[in-house]
Scaffold this active site. Sequence first.
Site, mmCIF file in Angstrom:
data_model
loop_
_atom_site.group_PDB
_atom_site.id
_atom_site.type_symbol
_atom_site.label_atom_id
_atom_site.label_comp_id
_atom_site.label_asym_id
_atom_site.label_seq_id
_atom_site.Cartn_x
_atom_site.Cartn_y
_atom_site.Cartn_z
ATOM 1 C CG ASP A 37 98.158 59.454 35.446
ATOM 2 O OD1 ASP A 37 96.931 59.293 35.570
ATOM 3 O OD2 ASP A 37 98.697 59.791 34.362
ATOM 4 C CB ILE A 38 101.783 57.074 32.115
ATOM 5 C CG1 ILE A 38 103.064 56.808 31.358
ATOM 6 C CG2 ILE A 38 100.702 57.618 31.206
ATOM 7 C CD1 ILE A 38 102.973 55.658 30.380
ATOM 8 C CG ASN A 99 87.543 62.213 35.249
ATOM 9 O OD1 ASN A 99 87.002 63.186 35.791
ATOM 10 N ND2 ASN A 99 88.838 62.174 35.011
ATOM 11 C CD GLU A 107 92.294 60.940 28.696
ATOM 12 O OE1 GLU A 107 93.261 60.246 29.075
ATOM 13 O OE2 GLU A 107 92.379 62.133 28.395
ATOM 14 C CB VAL A 108 91.312 54.364 31.158
ATOM 15 C CG1 VAL A 108 91.530 52.857 31.255
ATOM 16 C CG2 VAL A 108 92.537 55.052 30.566
ATOM 17 C CG HIS A 112 90.832 55.329 36.511
ATOM 18 N ND1 HIS A 112 90.072 54.887 35.443
ATOM 19 C CD2 HIS A 112 91.151 56.615 36.242
ATOM 20 C CE1 HIS A 112 89.943 55.873 34.568
ATOM 21 N NE2 HIS A 112 90.583 56.941 35.033
ATOM 22 C CG HIS A 114 92.592 60.452 38.670
ATOM 23 N ND1 HIS A 114 93.552 60.588 37.696
ATOM 24 C CD2 HIS A 114 91.459 60.057 38.022
ATOM 25 C CE1 HIS A 114 93.034 60.303 36.511
ATOM 26 N NE2 HIS A 114 91.764 59.975 36.681
HETATM 27 P P1 AMP Z 1 90.669 59.357 33.046
HETATM 28 O O1 AMP Z 1 90.581 60.518 32.113
HETATM 29 O O2 AMP Z 1 90.066 59.662 34.386
HETATM 30 O O3 AMP Z 1 90.119 58.103 32.414
HETATM 31 O O4 AMP Z 1 92.193 59.153 33.357
HETATM 32 C C1 AMP Z 1 92.981 58.176 32.755
HETATM 33 C C2 AMP Z 1 94.375 58.358 33.301
HETATM 34 O O5 AMP Z 1 95.145 57.230 32.968
HETATM 35 C C3 AMP Z 1 95.112 59.597 32.750
HETATM 36 O O6 AMP Z 1 95.496 60.434 33.847
HETATM 37 C C4 AMP Z 1 96.312 58.976 32.037
HETATM 38 O O7 AMP Z 1 97.472 59.774 32.158
HETATM 39 C C5 AMP Z 1 96.465 57.654 32.738
HETATM 40 N N1 AMP Z 1 97.119 56.605 31.976
HETATM 41 C C6 AMP Z 1 96.867 56.218 30.709
HETATM 42 N N2 AMP Z 1 97.654 55.189 30.361
HETATM 43 C C7 AMP Z 1 98.425 54.909 31.435
HETATM 44 C C8 AMP Z 1 99.444 53.949 31.696
HETATM 45 N N3 AMP Z 1 99.835 53.065 30.780
HETATM 46 N N4 AMP Z 1 100.033 53.951 32.914
HETATM 47 C C9 AMP Z 1 99.653 54.856 33.845
HETATM 48 N N5 AMP Z 1 98.689 55.776 33.666
HETATM 49 C C10 AMP Z 1 98.086 55.812 32.465
#
Ligand code: AMP
Length: 133
Positions: A37-38, A99, A107-108, A112, A114
């Site tokens: 994770d970034i 999530n 967010e994405v 995914h 974690h």
């Molecule tokens: P979520 O809120 O569960 O959708 O988590 C999305 C996760 O993606 C967050 O923990 C971010 O820090 C992570 N994230 C977003 N962009 C990147 C990226 N380019 N590389 C790695 N992790 C990312």
Amino acid sequence: MANAYAYDDKNIFARILRGEIPNDTVTETDHTLAFNDIYPQAPIHVLVIPKGAYVCADDFYANASEAELVDFARTVARITADLGIQPGQGGQGYRTLSNAGEVAVQEVPHYHLHILSGRPLGRMLQKAEDVRG
Ligand code: AMP
């Protein structure tokens, strides 16, 4: 079951899968990619994603092929073994979480999981009165 989800292929993980932006790869298989994770929230914070276009957990678990499902699960097991965090093997343990949607602040919009470890992670959820927004 009909797939109710519209997948947005402009999301950041879709771009990672297409090789448009870099990632810090932990491991990769035919069906699954794992990367750090970034913005890590613990010393170990790995994201595991299917390569297929699935929006969230229920989309993936309902609509992925058996090969994708098994590959994803076995990849999670292998990562936790490689990191030495499996409690059954003397490791300190870990938390997996995913999530989905608005209430969980996803967010994405690409499924995914974690994997978090490397520090005490506290209880699973904050009390409702501690959550602001
Ligand atoms: P979520 O809120 O569960 O959708 O988590 C999305 C996760 O993606 C967050 O923990 C971010 O820090 C992570 N994230 C977003 N962009 C990147 C990226 N380019 N590389 C790695 N992790 C990312």
